[in-house]
Write a protein that holds these residues in place. Structure first.
Motif, PDB file in Angstrom:
ATOM      1  N   PHE A   1      11.224  -0.268 -14.514  1.00  0.00           N
ATOM      2  CA  PHE A   1       9.986   0.462 -14.795  1.00  0.00           C
ATOM      3  C   PHE A   1       9.348   0.942 -13.492  1.00  0.00           C
ATOM      4  O   PHE A   1       8.911   2.092 -13.375  1.00  0.00           O
ATOM      5  CB  PHE A   1       9.019  -0.437 -15.562  1.00  0.00           C
ATOM      6  CG  PHE A   1       7.740   0.239 -15.979  1.00  0.00           C
ATOM      7  CD1 PHE A   1       7.652   0.874 -17.207  1.00  0.00           C
ATOM      8  CD2 PHE A   1       6.636   0.234 -15.147  1.00  0.00           C
ATOM      9  CE1 PHE A   1       6.473   1.494 -17.595  1.00  0.00           C
ATOM     10  CE2 PHE A   1       5.455   0.856 -15.520  1.00  0.00           C
ATOM     11  CZ  PHE A   1       5.375   1.485 -16.753  1.00  0.00           C
ATOM     12  N   GLY A   2       9.288   0.050 -12.499  1.00  0.00           N
ATOM     13  CA  GLY A   2       8.695   0.412 -11.217  1.00  0.00           C
ATOM     14  C   GLY A   2       9.455   1.514 -10.503  1.00  0.00           C
ATOM     15  O   GLY A   2       8.853   2.420  -9.916  1.00  0.00           O
ATOM     16  N   LEU A   3      10.781   1.461 -10.539  1.00  0.00           N
ATOM     17  CA  LEU A   3      11.577   2.521  -9.915  1.00  0.00           C
ATOM     18  C   LEU A   3      11.317   3.861 -10.588  1.00  0.00           C
ATOM     19  O   LEU A   3      11.239   4.899  -9.926  1.00  0.00           O
ATOM     20  CB  LEU A   3      13.060   2.170  -9.986  1.00  0.00           C
ATOM     21  CG  LEU A   3      13.523   1.025  -9.078  1.00  0.00           C
ATOM     22  CD1 LEU A   3      14.996   0.692  -9.342  1.00  0.00           C
ATOM     23  CD2 LEU A   3      13.330   1.376  -7.598  1.00  0.00           C
ATOM     24  N   GLY A   4      11.171   3.858 -11.921  1.00  0.00           N
ATOM     25  CA  GLY A   4      10.847   5.087 -12.621  1.00  0.00           C
ATOM     26  C   GLY A   4       9.501   5.629 -12.192  1.00  0.00           C
ATOM     27  O   GLY A   4       9.340   6.847 -11.985  1.00  0.00           O
ATOM     28  N   ALA A   5       8.513   4.737 -12.024  1.00  0.00           N
ATOM     29  CA  ALA A   5       7.192   5.165 -11.574  1.00  0.00           C
ATOM     30  C   ALA A   5       7.244   5.756 -10.163  1.00  0.00           C
ATOM     31  O   ALA A   5       6.481   6.675  -9.831  1.00  0.00           O
ATOM     32  CB  ALA A   5       6.223   3.990 -11.613  1.00  0.00           C
ATOM     33  N   LEU A   6       8.152   5.250  -9.338  1.00  0.00           N
ATOM     34  CA  LEU A   6       8.300   5.758  -7.964  1.00  0.00           C
ATOM     35  C   LEU A   6       9.131   7.037  -7.898  1.00  0.00           C
ATOM     36  O   LEU A   6       9.328   7.585  -6.823  1.00  0.00           O
ATOM     37  CB  LEU A   6       8.940   4.690  -7.083  1.00  0.00           C
ATOM     38  CG  LEU A   6       8.050   3.483  -6.767  1.00  0.00           C
ATOM     39  CD1 LEU A   6       8.870   2.359  -6.144  1.00  0.00           C
ATOM     40  CD2 LEU A   6       6.908   3.888  -5.839  1.00  0.00           C
ATOM     41  N   GLY A   7       9.628   7.486  -9.050  1.00  0.00           N
ATOM     42  CA  GLY A   7      10.345   8.755  -9.095  1.00  0.00           C
ATOM     43  C   GLY A   7      11.848   8.656  -9.008  1.00  0.00           C
ATOM     44  O   GLY A   7      12.525   9.683  -8.946  1.00  0.00           O
ATOM     45  N   TRP A   8      12.413   7.448  -9.030  1.00  0.00           N
ATOM     46  CA  TRP A   8      13.867   7.315  -8.953  1.00  0.00           C
ATOM     47  C   TRP A   8      14.501   7.672 -10.294  1.00  0.00           C
ATOM     48  O   TRP A   8      14.012   7.270 -11.350  1.00  0.00           O
ATOM     49  CB  TRP A   8      14.267   5.902  -8.557  1.00  0.00           C
ATOM     50  CG  TRP A   8      13.971   5.585  -7.122  1.00  0.00           C
ATOM     51  CD1 TRP A   8      12.942   4.827  -6.642  1.00  0.00           C
ATOM     52  CD2 TRP A   8      14.690   6.042  -5.981  1.00  0.00           C
ATOM     53  NE1 TRP A   8      12.975   4.776  -5.280  1.00  0.00           N
ATOM     54  CE2 TRP A   8      14.039   5.511  -4.842  1.00  0.00           C
ATOM     55  CE3 TRP A   8      15.815   6.845  -5.808  1.00  0.00           C
ATOM     56  CZ2 TRP A   8      14.492   5.761  -3.543  1.00  0.00           C
ATOM     57  CZ3 TRP A   8      16.258   7.082  -4.520  1.00  0.00           C
ATOM     58  CH2 TRP A   8      15.611   6.556  -3.411  1.00  0.00           C
TER      59      TRP A   8
ATOM     60  N   GLN B   1       0.834  -1.208   0.000  1.00  0.00           N
ATOM     61  CA  GLN B   1       0.000   0.000   0.000  1.00  0.00           C
ATOM     62  C   GLN B   1       0.862   1.249   0.000  1.00  0.00           C
ATOM     63  O   GLN B   1       0.560   2.241  -0.670  1.00  0.00           O
ATOM     64  CB  GLN B   1      -0.921   0.006   1.219  1.00  0.00           C
ATOM     65  CG  GLN B   1      -1.931   1.148   1.210  1.00  0.00           C
ATOM     66  CD  GLN B   1      -2.846   1.100   0.010  1.00  0.00           C
ATOM     67  OE1 GLN B   1      -3.426   0.054  -0.278  1.00  0.00           O
ATOM     68  NE2 GLN B   1      -2.969   2.211  -0.706  1.00  0.00           N
ATOM     69  N   GLU B   2       1.966   1.196   0.736  1.00  0.00           N
ATOM     70  CA  GLU B   2       2.880   2.348   0.771  1.00  0.00           C
ATOM     71  C   GLU B   2       3.473   2.597  -0.611  1.00  0.00           C
ATOM     72  O   GLU B   2       3.553   3.739  -1.069  1.00  0.00           O
ATOM     73  CB  GLU B   2       3.972   2.086   1.803  1.00  0.00           C
ATOM     74  CG  GLU B   2       4.942   3.236   2.014  1.00  0.00           C
ATOM     75  CD  GLU B   2       6.222   3.050   1.223  1.00  0.00           C
ATOM     76  OE1 GLU B   2       6.836   4.073   0.851  1.00  0.00           O
ATOM     77  OE2 GLU B   2       6.594   1.900   0.957  1.00  0.00           O
ATOM     78  N   LEU B   3       3.868   1.532  -1.304  1.00  0.00           N
ATOM     79  CA  LEU B   3       4.363   1.691  -2.671  1.00  0.00           C
ATOM     80  C   LEU B   3       3.274   2.237  -3.572  1.00  0.00           C
ATOM     81  O   LEU B   3       3.510   3.144  -4.384  1.00  0.00           O
ATOM     82  CB  LEU B   3       4.843   0.346  -3.223  1.00  0.00           C
ATOM     83  CG  LEU B   3       6.192  -0.206  -2.753  1.00  0.00           C
ATOM     84  CD1 LEU B   3       6.471  -1.521  -3.467  1.00  0.00           C
ATOM     85  CD2 LEU B   3       7.319   0.777  -3.011  1.00  0.00           C
TER      86      LEU B   3
END
Length: 465
Positions: free
Chosen positions: A403-410, A230-232
């Motif tokens: 892809f996920g790291l990019g979505a999280l703003g990294w 949920q935090e992610l």
């Protein structure tokens, strides 16, 4: 006629609105019931969710098709009205603030269609037509998708013409650009939602719409602490959050997060062997700080690793599997190095004869023990991929996590996207631990990784911790 302020109680009136992407053939459309009092900025959010966009471009509403040349009537050309968000309002004295207008003020019987433009470059025009009004029961959702067809076009595909050109190239293996288009589609669509032009999951859309407009009872019964997933989810931009949430559901995270006793013993065998070999009294290292050669040979033999290793397997600095096991056990909180000796942590001492407890301990440590936040996020995304069990090669895991790291703003220090080779470094420790546990079966990343149910259960246990 009395004009109602945006957000004011609508008197339980729902507008039945058909939304069609202009120029789509076969049509991409949605039939929605929308609370007439909904402000236009929230209508924008509804359209993004119902159609399936990622909300990564500018938008506006107009009461005249923005791509149709206006004609004079009795010598007068009617200026269209245009409703825009605040950041566009600052550039014009003629535009209207979308926050101050409700849908029921604009889309009325006899008013003609309303047009919603998304992405001023590609120019996706949506035609909103009022097909009727219905009184709403007190428990009716403020927005509901009744029907529709086909998913939204891919973002940045060049408008409706470019999108259909893309579909043609994608469907024709002999097309000159087929492979390039395939790669671009995979990269753009991402790992959380496979690209099927004909797909529309009405139930999933309505679940998302319900989350946008939760009932008071849902707010009253909200959970206390926030789960890792949920935090992610909350950190991912809303446009991608819908896809991520669907992927979480498909990953089966509500499945079993335990395994049978014999399975936990087999999975934890390398860590059990090492902690028992060190024992409560500890184990002296060589003067150079390595495991004694006899212990290295014993590890390779007892863990059945010697058959796959070329060399004497008696020096830890030259016997990678043993070195990685020891370093992994230290990172996961099972052992520590003190004055030339390896000693067990208090947790490891308690778990020497408890493989099931050790299995759960390692799952929690896997999710929570990290050197920095980027490594943590990469590891959690990897756990999600393991739980889903859809990837077949390590490079596929790296691409999905990137892809996920990019979505999280990294981003990299230069501001560019995180590439899979950078993810490889972030996941080096996690990869070693998964190999030790038998979740991944190839230490050197040379063959496919078919994750089986015990590995998926381990990932679920870690994400639930």
């Amino acid at each position: 006629m009395t004009i109602r302020a945006a957000g004011e109680d609508s008197g339980a009136v729902l507008l039945r609105v058909k939304v069609s992407i202009v120029g789509s053939d076969p049509a991409i459309w949605r039939l929605l019931e929308i609370d007439s009092s909904l402000p236009m900025d929230r209508v924008h959010e509804v359209l993004q969710t119902a159609v399936g966009w990622r909300d990564s471009h500018l938008h506006s509403f107009t009461d005249i098709d923005p791509y149709v040349r206006l004609r004079a009537v009795n010598g007068i050309v009617r200026e269209p009205r245009r409703w825009v968000p605040q950041d566009l309002l600052e550039d014009s004295d003629e535009d209207l603030p979308e926050t101050d207008w409700a849908l029921g003020q604009i889309l009325t019987p006899g008013s003609g269609p309303l047009f919603y433009e998304y992405d001023f470059g590609d120019g996706w025009i949506h035609r909103l037509e009022l097909s009727g009004t219905v009184p709403a029961p007190g428990d009716a959702p403020r927005v509901r998708l009744l029907d529709g067809a086909r998913r939204a076009p891919l973002e940045d595909s060049g408008g409706i013409g470019g999108y259909y050109d893309l579909l043609d190239a994608l469907a024709d293996p002999g097309h000159d650009e087929h492979e390039d288009v395939q790669a671009w589609v995979a990269w753009t669509a991402g790992p959380w939602q496979e690209f099927y032009p004909e797909q529309l999951d009405i139930d999933a859309v309505n679940n998302e719409l319900a989350l946008m407009f939760p009932s008071p009872s849902a707010n009253e019964h909200g959970s206390g602490s926030e789960s890792l997933t949920q935090e992610l989810t909350n950190r991912i931009p809303p446009g991608l959050r819908r896809e991520f949430r669907s992927y979480l559901h498909a990953a089966g995270l509500d499945g079993p997060a335990t395994v049978e006793a014999d399975v936990s013993a087999a999975m934890t065998a390398p860590y059990l062997w090492l902690t028992r070999r060190i024992g409560p009294e500890g184990l002296s290292l060589t003067t150079a700080g390595w495991l004694p050669p006899a212990v290295v040979r014993e590890a390779m033999t007892e863990l059945n690793w010697a058959k796959d290793w070329i060399g004497k397997a008696n020096r830890e600095d030259q016997t990678l599997p043993v070195l990685q096991l020891r370093e992994s056990a230290q990172r996961l909180g099972l052992i520590r190095k003190i004055k030339g000796r390896l000693a067990l942590t208090s947790a490891a001492k308690r778990l020497l004869d408890d493989p099931a407890g050790l299995w759960l301990f390692l799952a929690r440590a896997f999710a929570h023990r990290h050197r920095h936040d980027s490594e943590r996020d990469a590891t959690l995304l990897l756990l999600l991929e393991v739980a889903a069990g859809k990837r077949t090669g390590w490079e596929n895991y790296l691409e999905a996590v990137a892809f996920g790291l990019g979505a999280l703003g990294w981003r990299t220090p230069t501001g560019s996207d995180v590439e899979p080779n950078a993810v490889q470094a972030l996941l080096a420790d996690a990869h070693e631990a998964l190999v030790n546990l038998g979740v991944l079966d190839d230490r050197f990343e040379l063959k496919a990784h078919a994750v089986k149910e015990p590995g998926q259960a381990f990932a679920r246990a870690a994400l639930h911790s």
